[in-house]
Design a protein around this motif. Structure first.
Motif, short mmCIF file in Angstrom:
data_model
loop_
_atom_site.label_atom_id
_atom_site.label_comp_id
_atom_site.label_asym_id
_atom_site.label_seq_id
_atom_site.Cartn_x
_atom_site.Cartn_y
_atom_site.Cartn_z
N LEU A 26 0.80 -1.22 0.00
CA LEU A 26 0.00 0.00 0.00
C LEU A 26 0.83 1.27 0.00
O LEU A 26 0.41 2.30 -0.52
CB LEU A 26 -0.92 0.02 1.24
CG LEU A 26 -1.82 -1.20 1.41
CD1 LEU A 26 -2.43 -1.20 2.80
CD2 LEU A 26 -2.89 -1.21 0.34
N LEU A 27 2.01 1.20 0.58
CA LEU A 27 2.82 2.39 0.75
C LEU A 27 4.28 2.07 0.46
O LEU A 27 4.96 1.46 1.28
CB LEU A 27 2.68 2.94 2.19
CG LEU A 27 3.48 4.20 2.51
CD1 LEU A 27 3.00 5.37 1.65
CD2 LEU A 27 3.36 4.54 3.99
N GLU A 211 15.93 5.24 -7.41
CA GLU A 211 14.96 4.42 -6.68
C GLU A 211 13.56 5.00 -6.79
O GLU A 211 12.57 4.27 -7.01
CB GLU A 211 15.34 4.30 -5.20
CG GLU A 211 16.49 3.37 -4.89
CD GLU A 211 16.66 3.23 -3.38
OE1 GLU A 211 15.74 2.70 -2.73
OE2 GLU A 211 17.69 3.67 -2.86
N LEU A 212 13.44 6.32 -6.62
CA LEU A 212 12.14 6.97 -6.75
C LEU A 212 11.53 6.69 -8.12
O LEU A 212 10.35 6.37 -8.24
CB LEU A 212 12.30 8.49 -6.55
CG LEU A 212 12.56 9.01 -5.14
CD1 LEU A 212 12.87 10.50 -5.18
CD2 LEU A 212 11.37 8.75 -4.24
N ASP A 213 12.34 6.81 -9.17
CA ASP A 213 11.85 6.61 -10.53
C ASP A 213 11.43 5.16 -10.77
O ASP A 213 10.41 4.90 -11.40
CB ASP A 213 12.91 7.02 -11.54
CG ASP A 213 13.18 8.52 -11.55
OD1 ASP A 213 12.30 9.27 -11.11
OD2 ASP A 213 14.27 8.92 -11.99
N VAL A 214 12.22 4.22 -10.27
CA VAL A 214 11.92 2.80 -10.48
C VAL A 214 10.60 2.42 -9.80
O VAL A 214 9.77 1.71 -10.39
CB VAL A 214 13.08 1.93 -9.95
CG1 VAL A 214 12.65 0.47 -9.81
CG2 VAL A 214 14.28 2.04 -10.88
N LEU A 215 10.38 2.88 -8.58
CA LEU A 215 9.15 2.54 -7.88
C LEU A 215 7.94 3.25 -8.48
O LEU A 215 6.85 2.68 -8.55
CB LEU A 215 9.29 2.88 -6.39
CG LEU A 215 10.30 2.03 -5.62
CD1 LEU A 215 10.42 2.50 -4.18
CD2 LEU A 215 9.90 0.55 -5.66
N THR A 216 8.13 4.48 -8.94
CA THR A 216 7.03 5.19 -9.58
C THR A 216 6.61 4.50 -10.87
O THR A 216 5.42 4.45 -11.21
CB THR A 216 7.44 6.64 -9.88
OG1 THR A 216 7.79 7.31 -8.67
CG2 THR A 216 6.30 7.41 -10.55
N PRO A 223 6.42 7.06 -4.57
CA PRO A 223 6.65 6.59 -3.20
C PRO A 223 6.80 7.75 -2.23
O PRO A 223 7.01 8.90 -2.62
CB PRO A 223 7.95 5.80 -3.31
CG PRO A 223 8.64 6.39 -4.48
CD PRO A 223 7.57 6.83 -5.44
N LEU A 224 6.68 7.42 -0.96
CA LEU A 224 6.93 8.38 0.10
C LEU A 224 8.44 8.46 0.32
O LEU A 224 9.10 7.45 0.54
CB LEU A 224 6.24 7.93 1.39
CG LEU A 224 6.54 8.73 2.67
CD1 LEU A 224 6.03 10.16 2.55
CD2 LEU A 224 5.92 8.03 3.88
N PRO A 250 4.18 13.91 -3.96
CA PRO A 250 2.99 14.28 -3.20
C PRO A 250 3.27 14.45 -1.71
O PRO A 250 2.59 15.19 -1.03
CB PRO A 250 2.02 13.12 -3.46
CG PRO A 250 2.90 11.96 -3.84
CD PRO A 250 4.07 12.56 -4.56
N GLN A 251 4.29 13.73 -1.20
CA GLN A 251 4.60 13.84 0.22
C GLN A 251 6.03 13.38 0.47
O GLN A 251 6.52 12.43 -0.14
CB GLN A 251 3.65 12.99 1.07
CG GLN A 251 3.85 13.19 2.57
CD GLN A 251 2.85 12.39 3.40
OE1 GLN A 251 2.20 11.49 2.87
NE2 GLN A 251 2.71 12.72 4.65
#
Length: 287
Positions: A26-27, A211-216, A223-224, A250-251
């Motif tokens: 979920l997160l 990492e941010l790009d891969v998870l997005t 991701p948070l 977003p956060q």
């Protein structure tokens, strides 16, 4: 995050402790902590843990497989020591070896796949932060190298056979993903051979942005981002790159011992909370 979805992450009433892994579907999160500044020159376990955490967020079953592998490794090493002391029979190894093979091969497959997916976002982020430097990539180092026509499970089976006698002598499993590592490479050389502290920080920041790009990219959900007192480790230029990425999310949650380490624009756009022993309060003066 849907609070009703969070409530469905496990049985029992509200207020009952649950494992953080229950929230993983979920997160998704990317953590940037001070110890990450040691990723390049620190122990291999730091790099393995980072890679495996990313794998676990991409593959729903990975955390359970990795846990099984670690528990089996402990049991197998204990048995190897007992065989060395002539307190157990070699035939007992077959079961634990098979579990190591099945789960270890899956870990290897996932790690290679994740590093492949990271390659382009990492190179792009590094060019963005340090356009004057050569491209950055990650190189996986393993004592289980698959030969022509071999799967990772085939290669792991072969290597366990090759090291069987040595394992009993050492009382430990000598090959497998628990012994592997990856390094940061630029212009064909490991960064540990020549990189300044600034170049190391650039590479680590690029990895976190990748990492941010891969998870997005998994489903479009960003991701948070969790930043644990890292701004003091970055110079103004690198801070600016990180602040820009934070603005696209977003956060994000940032911890710091002093707001002076933060970009003024970031502070102005944020809600600040003061954390003291026993209390968390809105910092109205800072706001």
């Amino acid at each position: 995050v849907d609070p009703h979805a969070l409530a469905r992450t496990g049985p029992g009433p509200l207020g009952v402790n649950r494992r953080a892994s229950a929230l993983r579907p979920l997160l998704r999160t990317v953590l940037f902590a001070p110890e990450d500044m040691l990723l390049i020159i620190g122990s291999p376990s730091l790099r393995r843990n980072l890679l495996d955490a990313l794998v676990a967020q991409r593959e729903p079953t990975a955390a359970a497989v990795m846990s099984t592998y670690q528990r089996t490794l402990t049991q197998r090493n204990s048995l190897l020591r007992r065989i060395r002391e002539e307190e157990a029979d070699r035939a007992e190894l077959a079961y634990w070896t098979q579990v190591i093979l099945e789960n270890g091969a899956r870990v290897l497959d996932w790690r290679h796949e994740t590093l492949d997916v990271l390659a382009a976002p990492l190179a792009e982020a590094h060019r963005e932060i340090a356009p004057e430097e050569t491209d950055l990539r990650l190189r996986y180092s393993s004592n289980v190298q698959a030969g022509p026509g071999e799967s990772n499970e085939d290669a792991l089976r072969r290597r366990l056979g090759e090291t069987a006698e040595k394992e009993i002598w050492n009382g430990a499993t000598l090959v497998g993903p628990h012994r592997d590592d990856f390094g940061f490479v630029s212009d064909g050389r490991e960064l540990t051979e020549f990189a300044s502290r600034g170049q190391q920080r650039t590479a680590i920041l690029a990895l976190k942005l990748a990492e941010l790009d891969v998870l997005t990219a998994l489903d479009g959900r960003r991701p948070l981002l969790l930043l644990d007192d890292v701004f003091s480790e970055l110079d103004p230029e690198r801070r600016a790159h990180l602040v820009r990425r934070i603005g696209d999310l977003p956060q994000a949650i940032v911890t710091t011992t002093t707001p002076d380490d933060l970009d003024p624009g970031l502070v102005a756009a944020s809600t600040l909370w003061r954390v003291e022993p026993g209390s968390v309060t809105l910092d109205e003066h800072a706001a």
